[in-house]
Enzyme design. Structure first.
Site, short mmCIF file in Angstrom:
data_model
loop_
_atom_site.label_atom_id
_atom_site.label_comp_id
_atom_site.label_asym_id
_atom_site.label_seq_id
_atom_site.Cartn_x
_atom_site.Cartn_y
_atom_site.Cartn_z
N HIS A 1 -1.32 -5.82 18.38
CA HIS A 1 -0.81 -5.38 17.08
C HIS A 1 -0.04 -4.06 17.27
CE1 HIS A 1 -0.73 -3.71 12.99
NE2 HIS A 1 -0.81 -4.96 12.59
N CYS B 1 -8.34 2.59 6.64
CA CYS B 1 -7.81 3.45 5.58
C CYS B 1 -8.36 3.06 4.21
CB CYS B 1 -6.29 3.43 5.58
SG CYS B 1 -5.60 1.98 4.79
N CYS C 1 0.86 -1.18 0.00
CA CYS C 1 0.00 0.00 0.00
C CYS C 1 0.90 1.24 0.00
CB CYS C 1 -0.89 0.00 1.24
SG CYS C 1 0.09 0.06 2.74
N HIS D 1 3.50 1.65 10.96
CA HIS D 1 2.56 1.38 12.06
C HIS D 1 2.55 2.48 13.12
CE1 HIS D 1 3.80 -2.80 10.91
NE2 HIS D 1 2.52 -3.01 11.08
N GLU E 1 0.36 -1.41 15.53
CA GLU E 1 -0.35 -0.14 15.29
C GLU E 1 -1.28 0.18 16.47
OE1 GLU E 1 -2.72 0.28 11.61
OE2 GLU E 1 -4.10 1.44 12.86
N SER F 1 1.17 -11.18 9.31
CA SER F 1 0.54 -9.95 8.83
C SER F 1 -0.96 -9.99 9.10
CB SER F 1 0.81 -9.82 7.32
OG SER F 1 -0.17 -9.01 6.73
N SER F 2 -1.42 -9.10 9.96
CA SER F 2 -2.84 -9.18 10.34
C SER F 2 -3.73 -8.73 9.20
CB SER F 2 -3.12 -8.41 11.63
OG SER F 2 -3.30 -7.07 11.39
FE1 F3S Z 1 -1.09 1.04 4.40
FE2 F3S Z 1 -1.26 3.28 5.71
FE3 F3S Z 1 -3.38 1.92 5.15
S1 F3S Z 1 0.30 1.72 5.96
S2 F3S Z 1 -2.75 -0.21 5.11
S3 F3S Z 1 -2.08 2.94 3.69
S4 F3S Z 1 -2.91 2.95 7.05
#
Ligand code: F3S
Length: 304
Positions: free
Chosen positions: A146, A214, A33, A96, A148, A242-243
């Site tokens: 986690h 997000c 991402c 994170h 984050e 990876s969650s």
């Molecule tokens: Fe990636 Fe940021 Fe979303 S790291 S999964 S774009 S919160």
């Protein structure tokens, strides 16, 4: 959901297996991402400058990427106790994010701090910091432990409750006169988030809900669900730790019984019935492109 212009206008990739004739649809949202790309690029850029460099925690949940960075001289520290020893160099904060106290300890140590916290995560930190200062009770809908979630917890000035399951939402008991500020982990399953918020509301809490999943996660989950609905077989590629990949698997499995979770092409053991018309592929936010391509190549090939 946090909205943002689409960063990826490419269409999903469609191939045909020449021997069996099934279509292979690879999600356009599969792989890194925006936030992960930024964090990895930051680490590579900083490594190119020379000098002592560490990341606070592995930059992403992917051993190959971490190993490549290690070869470029990028170390890892994992605890606040290790910050002083890294203070004569650069410390990178991964996407994170970290708790406020850790951030301040890095700055205070004199290290050069490069903050690659994803802006979507930073936004949650601001919400939590402001709401807790106003006396609201913070509830994070996310996974216990986690990174984050732990980082976000550390931006609240009051105790935080993390809710991950319906049972926890049912068991949650607080003074109902105190407003709840509810935020979500950026990669949480949207449908589950809605269900958990509905439970809190039904119990009579005055909730100030911030759906902070997000846009990259929203798009990735929606696309995975759409492909899995049509697929005879669905392959989800990503690290076991990876969650966000685990959530993709959960979403795809609900739509397609024959969903496989693979870390690399070596885990891929498909048994075909010959009646398959569509095989779908998606991948978590920390899965490098080359690992996705290896899986695609195997499924495109004829050597099952
Ligand atoms: Fe990636 Fe940021 Fe979303 S790291 S999964 S774009 S919160």
């Amino acid at each position: 959901m946090t909205t943002e212009p689409k960063n990826n206008e490419a269409a999903e990739q469609i191939d045909i297996n020449p021997k069996y004739g099934f279509r292979i649809v690879t999600a356009k949202t599969a792989g890194f991402c925006f936030g992960v790309t930024n964090a990895v690029d930051t680490a590579i850029r900083e490594a190119g400058k020379g000098g002592k460099l560490v990341t606070y925690g592995p930059i992403i949940h992917n051993e190959n990427v971490v190993e490549d960075l290690r070869k470029k001289g990028v170390g890892i520290i994992n605890t606040p106790e290790e910050i002083p020893a890294a203070s004569d160099g650069t410390i990178i904060i991964r996407s994170h994010g970290v708790p406020k106290a850790i951030y301040e300890a890095m700055e205070k140590s004199g290290a050069h701090v490069v903050d690659a916290t994803c802006p979507f995560v930073q936004r949650i930190h601001r919400i939590v910091e402001d709401a807790s200062a106003k006396g609201e009770k913070i509830v994070i809908i996310g996974n216990h432990g986690h990174a984050e979630v732990e980082g976000t917890t550390g931006w609240s000035s009051t105790p935080v409750t993390v809710i991950e399951t319906q049972e926890e939402a049912e068991a949650f008991e607080e003074d109902r006169s105190v407003p709840l500020c509810v935020v979500s982990q950026t990669t949480f399953n949207e449908a589950k988030f809605k269900d958990l918020v509905a439970t809190l509301k039904r119990k009579g809490y005055n909730t100030n809900v911030n759906e902070t999943i997000c846009y990259a996660t929203h798009e990735r989950q929606s696309e995975a669900r759409r492909i899995a609905k049509q697929a005879d077989i669905m392959i989800v590629v990503g690290g076991k730790g990876s969650s966000n990949t685990a959530k993709l698997y959960e979403i795809c499995r609900a739509e397609c019984e024959r969903t496989y979770f693979v870390q690399t092409v070596d885990d891929l053991k498909l048994s075909l019935t010959g009646s398959e018309k569509l095989i779908g592929i998606t991948a978590g936010a920390s899965t490098p492109k080359n690992i996705i391509e290896e899986v695609q190549n195997r499924v495109r090939g004829t050597d099952f």
